[in-house]
Each structure stands twice: as structure tokens, then as C-alpha cells.
Motif scaffolding. Structure first.
Motif, mmCIF file in Angstrom:
data_model
loop_
_atom_site.group_PDB
_atom_site.id
_atom_site.type_symbol
_atom_site.label_atom_id
_atom_site.label_comp_id
_atom_site.label_asym_id
_atom_site.label_seq_id
_atom_site.Cartn_x
_atom_site.Cartn_y
_atom_site.Cartn_z
ATOM 1 N N GLY A 1 34.947 13.884 -2.627
ATOM 2 C CA GLY A 1 35.613 13.921 -1.309
ATOM 3 C C GLY A 1 35.049 15.198 -0.394
ATOM 4 N N GLY A 2 35.059 16.372 -1.222
ATOM 5 C CA GLY A 2 34.678 17.677 -0.552
ATOM 6 C C GLY A 2 33.230 17.878 -0.050
ATOM 7 N N ALA A 3 32.382 17.037 -0.956
ATOM 8 C CA ALA A 3 30.848 17.149 -0.859
ATOM 9 C C ALA A 3 30.791 16.080 0.445
ATOM 10 C CB ALA A 3 30.180 16.715 -1.770
ATOM 11 N N LEU A 4 31.223 15.031 0.433
ATOM 12 C CA LEU A 4 31.255 14.131 1.748
ATOM 13 C C LEU A 4 31.524 14.623 2.947
ATOM 14 C CD1 LEU A 4 30.216 11.145 1.882
ATOM 15 C CD2 LEU A 4 32.493 10.548 1.786
ATOM 16 N N ALA A 5 32.808 15.528 3.114
ATOM 17 C CA ALA A 5 33.311 16.200 3.904
ATOM 18 C C ALA A 5 32.157 17.215 4.604
ATOM 19 C CB ALA A 5 34.499 16.758 3.825
ATOM 20 N N ALA A 6 31.534 17.817 3.641
ATOM 21 C CA ALA A 6 30.533 18.897 3.945
ATOM 22 C C ALA A 6 29.308 18.106 4.253
ATOM 23 C CB ALA A 6 29.942 19.650 2.645
ATOM 24 N N ALA A 7 28.910 17.039 3.794
ATOM 25 C CA ALA A 7 27.797 16.407 4.501
ATOM 26 C C ALA A 7 28.036 15.878 6.021
ATOM 27 C CB ALA A 7 27.400 14.911 3.833
ATOM 28 N N GLY A 8 29.269 15.573 6.104
ATOM 29 C CA GLY A 8 29.714 15.106 7.560
ATOM 30 C C GLY A 8 29.495 16.197 8.642
ATOM 31 N N VAL A 9 30.071 17.444 7.883
ATOM 32 C CA VAL A 9 30.210 18.595 9.096
ATOM 33 C C VAL A 9 28.637 19.123 9.130
ATOM 34 C CG1 VAL A 9 30.555 21.135 9.032
ATOM 35 C CG2 VAL A 9 32.376 19.364 8.334
ATOM 36 N N ASP A 10 27.855 18.988 8.187
ATOM 37 C CA ASP A 10 26.392 19.445 8.378
ATOM 38 C C ASP A 10 25.560 18.372 9.015
ATOM 39 O OD1 ASP A 10 24.246 21.329 7.082
ATOM 40 O OD2 ASP A 10 23.418 19.366 6.793
ATOM 41 N N PHE A 11 25.906 17.322 9.068
ATOM 42 C CA PHE A 11 25.137 16.216 9.951
ATOM 43 C C PHE A 11 25.664 16.364 11.300
ATOM 44 C CE2 PHE A 11 24.808 11.860 11.785
ATOM 45 C CZ PHE A 11 23.491 11.678 11.631
ATOM 46 N N PHE B 1 27.314 18.967 12.973
ATOM 47 C CA PHE B 1 27.368 20.276 13.790
ATOM 48 C C PHE B 1 26.158 21.365 13.111
ATOM 49 C CE2 PHE B 1 31.785 19.366 13.517
ATOM 50 C CZ PHE B 1 32.017 19.318 14.912
ATOM 51 N N GLU B 2 25.525 20.662 12.186
ATOM 52 C CA GLU B 2 24.324 21.696 11.709
ATOM 53 C C GLU B 2 24.442 23.170 11.549
ATOM 54 O OE1 GLU B 2 20.477 20.747 13.376
ATOM 55 O OE2 GLU B 2 20.931 18.739 13.422
ATOM 56 N N PRO B 3 25.800 23.570 10.804
ATOM 57 C CA PRO B 3 26.012 25.047 10.523
ATOM 58 C C PRO B 3 25.317 25.646 9.561
ATOM 59 C CG PRO B 3 27.707 23.661 9.581
ATOM 60 C CD PRO B 3 26.604 22.757 10.228
ATOM 61 N N PRO B 4 25.172 26.859 9.449
ATOM 62 C CA PRO B 4 24.623 27.544 8.190
ATOM 63 C C PRO B 4 25.347 27.044 6.664
ATOM 64 C CG PRO B 4 25.587 29.246 9.597
ATOM 65 C CD PRO B 4 26.099 27.805 10.242
ATOM 66 N N LEU B 5 24.513 27.077 5.812
ATOM 67 C CA LEU B 5 24.720 26.646 4.645
ATOM 68 C C LEU B 5 26.280 27.068 4.171
ATOM 69 C CD1 LEU B 5 23.933 24.676 2.240
ATOM 70 C CD2 LEU B 5 22.797 26.822 1.295
ATOM 71 N N TRP B 6 26.379 28.644 4.302
ATOM 72 C CA TRP B 6 27.900 28.964 3.789
ATOM 73 C C TRP B 6 28.988 28.270 4.501
ATOM 74 C CZ3 TRP B 6 31.444 31.165 7.026
ATOM 75 C CH2 TRP B 6 30.978 31.440 8.225
ATOM 76 N N VAL B 7 29.100 27.622 5.785
ATOM 77 C CA VAL B 7 29.830 26.888 6.411
ATOM 78 C C VAL B 7 30.047 25.607 5.520
ATOM 79 C CG1 VAL B 7 30.690 25.882 8.463
ATOM 80 C CG2 VAL B 7 29.631 28.179 8.504
ATOM 81 N N ASP B 8 29.061 24.940 5.272
ATOM 82 C CA ASP B 8 29.105 23.770 4.362
ATOM 83 C C ASP B 8 29.844 24.089 3.105
ATOM 84 O OD1 ASP B 8 27.557 22.564 6.292
ATOM 85 O OD2 ASP B 8 25.734 22.442 5.124
ATOM 86 N N GLY B 9 29.346 24.979 2.435
ATOM 87 C CA GLY B 9 29.933 25.718 1.031
ATOM 88 C C GLY B 9 31.785 25.844 1.405
ATOM 89 N N VAL B 10 32.203 26.394 2.376
ATOM 90 C CA VAL B 10 33.528 26.570 2.874
ATOM 91 C C VAL B 10 34.235 25.223 2.981
ATOM 92 C CG1 VAL B 10 35.071 27.562 4.350
ATOM 93 C CG2 VAL B 10 33.202 28.832 3.523
ATOM 94 N N VAL B 11 33.543 24.393 3.889
ATOM 95 C CA VAL B 11 34.271 23.132 3.926
ATOM 96 C C VAL B 11 34.235 22.162 2.678
ATOM 97 C CG1 VAL B 11 33.802 20.725 4.991
ATOM 98 C CG2 VAL B 11 33.333 22.799 6.427
ATOM 99 N N PHE B 12 33.272 22.389 2.018
ATOM 100 C CA PHE B 12 33.350 21.911 0.538
ATOM 101 C C PHE B 12 34.521 22.345 -0.241
ATOM 102 C CE2 PHE B 12 32.313 22.111 -3.947
ATOM 103 C CZ PHE B 12 32.400 20.906 -4.122
ATOM 104 N N ALA B 13 34.387 23.638 -0.383
ATOM 105 C CA ALA B 13 35.787 24.295 -0.986
ATOM 106 C C ALA B 13 37.119 23.842 -0.566
ATOM 107 C CB ALA B 13 35.539 25.714 -1.279
ATOM 108 N N LEU B 14 37.307 23.869 0.673
ATOM 109 C CA LEU B 14 38.418 23.602 1.592
ATOM 110 C C LEU B 14 39.126 22.528 1.095
ATOM 111 C CD1 LEU B 14 38.466 25.929 4.725
ATOM 112 C CD2 LEU B 14 39.701 26.183 2.575
ATOM 113 N N VAL B 15 38.052 21.278 1.602
ATOM 114 C CA VAL B 15 38.476 19.992 1.282
ATOM 115 C C VAL B 15 38.745 19.532 -0.089
ATOM 116 C CG1 VAL B 15 37.924 17.420 1.807
ATOM 117 C CG2 VAL B 15 37.323 19.279 3.611
#
Length: 142
Positions: free
Chosen positions: A30-40, A42-56
């Protein structure tokens, strides 16, 4: 491009969860899916994807997993096969004593014996199935 990697990670974690069943990998998926959605979106830097993954993932592990496990472990018991017959009413079709007899339970005829060895139950008597012993219903006068 990293959205596809997060999506692939979510799929791999979901498949791995099928073999474990502890719901940890599913929460990480679920965290990886949320990170995929955010990346798709907003296209943020990779560290933002990691933070979204960790938080979710942590949010799902802390908030959702205990509720899901409780529901998985406390599902109502559905009685199957002979267990479902215990406690059911039956009608004696052939004299039942301590060793032999026949009863009709829900339209099916079963071999039966009386729970009390001194009881002799005549045809037409309403009884209750106490237990199923092999292929024999142990019955008690209702």
C-alpha cells in the motif's frame, strides 16, 4: 519512470503477501502504491517518494493492520459437515435403542443410537442430535 518501479514493487509485495499472510507486506505494498501515485501525479524527487512510502506504510501498519487482523481472526464460525448436525432436531423412523436405530435429520436418514442406554425411542419420537459418532447420530429425547 520511478512510478513504474513503485508499482512493480507493490505488485511483488502483494504476491509475496499471499505466501505469508501476516498483512505486513500488504501494508508495505500500500505504501509503494501511494508512492507510485505521488510520483505519477507530481513527479517529485526520489527522496519524496521514499518519505511517502515510509509514512503511508507506517500509517497502514499502525492503523489498518490491527483492525484487519482482528477481522481475519474473529470471523464467525461456520459449522460444516457433521458439526452442523449437532443440536438439530430429528425424528425417529425406526426404533432407536442403545445400539441401533434410524432417525431422519433434515430429510436424510441416519443410523442412530440413544445417548442414554436405558432409553428406547419409538418411531415418530422427536429427538435432538447430541453428537455424530462416525456415521451414527447419538440422540436424546427432545
Amino acid at each position: 519512470m520511478s512510478a513504474l518501479l513503485w508499482l512493480a514493487a507493490a505488485i511483488v509485495l502483494t504476491v509475496a503477501e499471499m505466501f505469508g499472510g501476516e498483512l505486513v507486506l500488504l501494508m508495505l505494498a500500500g505504501g509503494a502504491l501511494a508512492a507510485a501515485g505521488v510520483d505519477f501525479v507530481f513527479e517529485p524527487p526520489l527522496w519524496v517518494d521514499g518519505v511517502v512510502f515510509a509514512l503511508v506504510s507506517v500509517l497502514l501498519l499502525v492503523a489498518v493492520r490491527p483492525i484487519a487482523r482482528r477481522h481475519m481472526l474473529n470471523r464467525p464460525a461456520v459449522l460444516m459437515n457433521t458439526e452442523a448436525l449437532e443440536g438439530r432436531p430429528a425424528v425417529v423412523t425406526e426404533q432407536v435403542d442403545a445400539t441401533d436405530g434410524r432417525v431422519k435429520i433434515d430429510g436424510d436418514v441416519w443410523s442412530a443410537r440413544a445417548m442414554d442406554p436405558s432409553q428406547v425411542l419409538e418411531p415418530g419420537t422427536h429427538v435432538t442430535v447430541v453428537e455424530i459418532d462416525g456415521a451414527t447420530a447419538v440422540v436424546w429425547r427432545a
